[in-house]
Scaffold this motif. Structure first.
Motif, short mmCIF file in Angstrom:
data_model
loop_
_atom_site.label_atom_id
_atom_site.label_comp_id
_atom_site.label_asym_id
_atom_site.label_seq_id
_atom_site.Cartn_x
_atom_site.Cartn_y
_atom_site.Cartn_z
N ASP A 1 0.83 -1.21 0.00
CA ASP A 1 0.00 0.00 0.00
C ASP A 1 0.87 1.26 0.00
O ASP A 1 0.59 2.21 -0.72
CB ASP A 1 -0.92 0.03 1.22
CG ASP A 1 -2.19 -0.80 1.04
OD1 ASP A 1 -2.63 -0.99 -0.12
OD2 ASP A 1 -2.73 -1.25 2.06
N ASP A 2 1.94 1.24 0.81
CA ASP A 2 2.79 2.42 0.97
C ASP A 2 3.79 2.62 -0.16
O ASP A 2 4.12 3.75 -0.51
CB ASP A 2 3.55 2.35 2.30
CG ASP A 2 2.65 2.46 3.51
OD1 ASP A 2 1.45 2.81 3.36
OD2 ASP A 2 3.13 2.16 4.63
N HIS A 3 4.31 1.52 -0.71
CA HIS A 3 5.44 1.62 -1.65
C HIS A 3 5.14 1.09 -3.04
O HIS A 3 6.03 1.11 -3.90
CB HIS A 3 6.66 0.89 -1.07
CG HIS A 3 7.08 1.41 0.26
ND1 HIS A 3 7.66 2.65 0.43
CD2 HIS A 3 6.96 0.87 1.50
CE1 HIS A 3 7.91 2.84 1.72
NE2 HIS A 3 7.49 1.77 2.39
N GLY A 4 3.94 0.60 -3.25
CA GLY A 4 3.59 0.08 -4.57
C GLY A 4 4.02 -1.37 -4.75
O GLY A 4 4.52 -2.01 -3.84
N PRO A 5 3.88 -1.87 -5.98
CA PRO A 5 4.09 -3.30 -6.25
C PRO A 5 5.55 -3.69 -6.46
O PRO A 5 5.86 -4.60 -7.23
CB PRO A 5 3.26 -3.53 -7.51
CG PRO A 5 3.34 -2.22 -8.23
CD PRO A 5 3.32 -1.18 -7.14
N TYR A 6 6.46 -3.04 -5.73
CA TYR A 6 7.89 -3.35 -5.88
C TYR A 6 8.19 -4.80 -5.50
O TYR A 6 9.24 -5.34 -5.88
CB TYR A 6 8.74 -2.40 -5.03
CG TYR A 6 8.73 -2.76 -3.56
CD1 TYR A 6 9.78 -3.49 -3.01
CD2 TYR A 6 7.67 -2.40 -2.74
CE1 TYR A 6 9.76 -3.84 -1.67
CE2 TYR A 6 7.65 -2.74 -1.42
CZ TYR A 6 8.69 -3.47 -0.89
OH TYR A 6 8.66 -3.83 0.44
N ILE A 7 7.30 -5.45 -4.74
CA ILE A 7 7.55 -6.83 -4.31
C ILE A 7 7.39 -7.83 -5.47
O ILE A 7 7.77 -8.99 -5.33
CB ILE A 7 6.68 -7.24 -3.12
CG1 ILE A 7 5.21 -7.36 -3.50
CG2 ILE A 7 6.88 -6.30 -1.94
CD1 ILE A 7 4.34 -8.05 -2.46
N VAL A 8 6.85 -7.37 -6.59
CA VAL A 8 6.73 -8.24 -7.77
C VAL A 8 8.09 -8.16 -8.47
O VAL A 8 8.33 -7.28 -9.29
CB VAL A 8 5.56 -7.83 -8.67
CG1 VAL A 8 5.41 -8.82 -9.83
CG2 VAL A 8 4.27 -7.76 -7.86
N THR B 1 -5.42 -19.07 -9.85
CA THR B 1 -5.63 -18.05 -10.86
C THR B 1 -4.71 -16.88 -10.53
O THR B 1 -4.75 -16.36 -9.42
CB THR B 1 -7.10 -17.58 -10.87
OG1 THR B 1 -7.95 -18.72 -11.07
CG2 THR B 1 -7.34 -16.56 -11.96
N PRO B 2 -3.88 -16.46 -11.47
CA PRO B 2 -2.96 -15.35 -11.21
C PRO B 2 -3.70 -14.06 -10.83
O PRO B 2 -4.85 -13.86 -11.24
CB PRO B 2 -2.22 -15.16 -12.53
CG PRO B 2 -2.45 -16.41 -13.30
CD PRO B 2 -3.76 -16.96 -12.83
N VAL B 3 -3.04 -13.22 -10.04
CA VAL B 3 -3.61 -11.93 -9.66
C VAL B 3 -2.66 -10.80 -10.07
O VAL B 3 -1.46 -10.99 -10.16
CB VAL B 3 -3.91 -11.84 -8.13
CG1 VAL B 3 -4.93 -12.89 -7.72
CG2 VAL B 3 -2.66 -11.95 -7.30
N SER B 4 -3.25 -9.64 -10.28
CA SER B 4 -2.49 -8.46 -10.64
C SER B 4 -2.14 -7.66 -9.39
O SER B 4 -2.98 -7.46 -8.53
CB SER B 4 -3.31 -7.59 -11.59
OG SER B 4 -2.61 -6.40 -11.86
N PHE B 5 -0.89 -7.23 -9.31
CA PHE B 5 -0.42 -6.37 -8.23
C PHE B 5 -0.31 -4.92 -8.71
O PHE B 5 -0.01 -4.04 -7.93
CB PHE B 5 0.95 -6.83 -7.73
CG PHE B 5 0.91 -7.96 -6.74
CD1 PHE B 5 1.31 -7.76 -5.43
CD2 PHE B 5 0.49 -9.22 -7.11
CE1 PHE B 5 1.30 -8.80 -4.52
CE2 PHE B 5 0.47 -10.27 -6.21
CZ PHE B 5 0.87 -10.05 -4.91
N GLY B 6 -0.47 -4.70 -10.01
CA GLY B 6 -0.30 -3.37 -10.56
C GLY B 6 1.11 -3.09 -11.04
O GLY B 6 1.49 -1.94 -11.26
#
Length: 160
Positions: free
Chosen positions: A59-66, A94-99
């Motif tokens: 939430d704070d830093h965006g989808p950098y974990i992808v 089913t795959p999910v989107s993190f953005g």
């Protein structure tokens, strides 16, 4: 950490049976991260507060974990919410989107809980070594047993 640190020497944290969840269902990235966190809680590695901290990191830093196509590395800062070092592996039915602009959608979520900051860095390095072989992500996503997940992780670790 010392100046002589070699990432190839980094060890992965323990991976308990209860921390491997195959073909789970997640409605969105928050559910996917919570599945990885819940697996860490189930095996006694972390508290539920750690799971929520992992969600807040995105939430704070965006989808950098992808960190690679199809792969998310869910984690939070080391602290008292971590009871002991551990790893979780969640594959999604089913795959999910993190953005993430390039690496979505995600089929494999790795949860990482480590108590000490130095251990956090070495664990991330060890995971990076495993996933240098991009076929590891697909192999884990397709795994049908916990032992198969462990074999895939072990086979791609650099020889010591």
């Amino acid at each position: 950490m010392t100046d002589n640190f070699d990432p190839a020497d980094a060890a992965l944290p323990p991976l308990a049976d209860r921390a491997i969840v195959l073909q789970a269902r997640a409605d969105d990235w928050r559910d996917a991260v919570r599945l990885a966190g819940d697996a860490l809680v189930d095996c006694g590695c972390a508290t539920t507060e750690y799971t929520e901290a992992m969600v807040r990191m995105v939430d704070d830093h965006g989808p950098y974990i992808v960190i690679a196509p199809g792969l998310a590395l869910a984690h939070a800062r080391p602290g008292p919410e971590v009871r002991r070092d551990g790893l979780s592996v969640v594959t999604l039915a089913t795959p999910v989107s993190f953005g993430h602009a390039h690496n979505d959608p995600v089929r494999v979520v790795i949860g990482l809980a480590v108590h000490a900051p130095d251990a956090h860095l070495t664990s991330v390095a060890a995971l990076a070594n495993v996933f240098n072989d991009s076929s590891a992500i697909q192999a884990i996503a397709d795994a049908t047993s916990r032992d198969q997940v462990r074999d895939i992780l072990d086979a791609r670790r650099p020889a010591s």
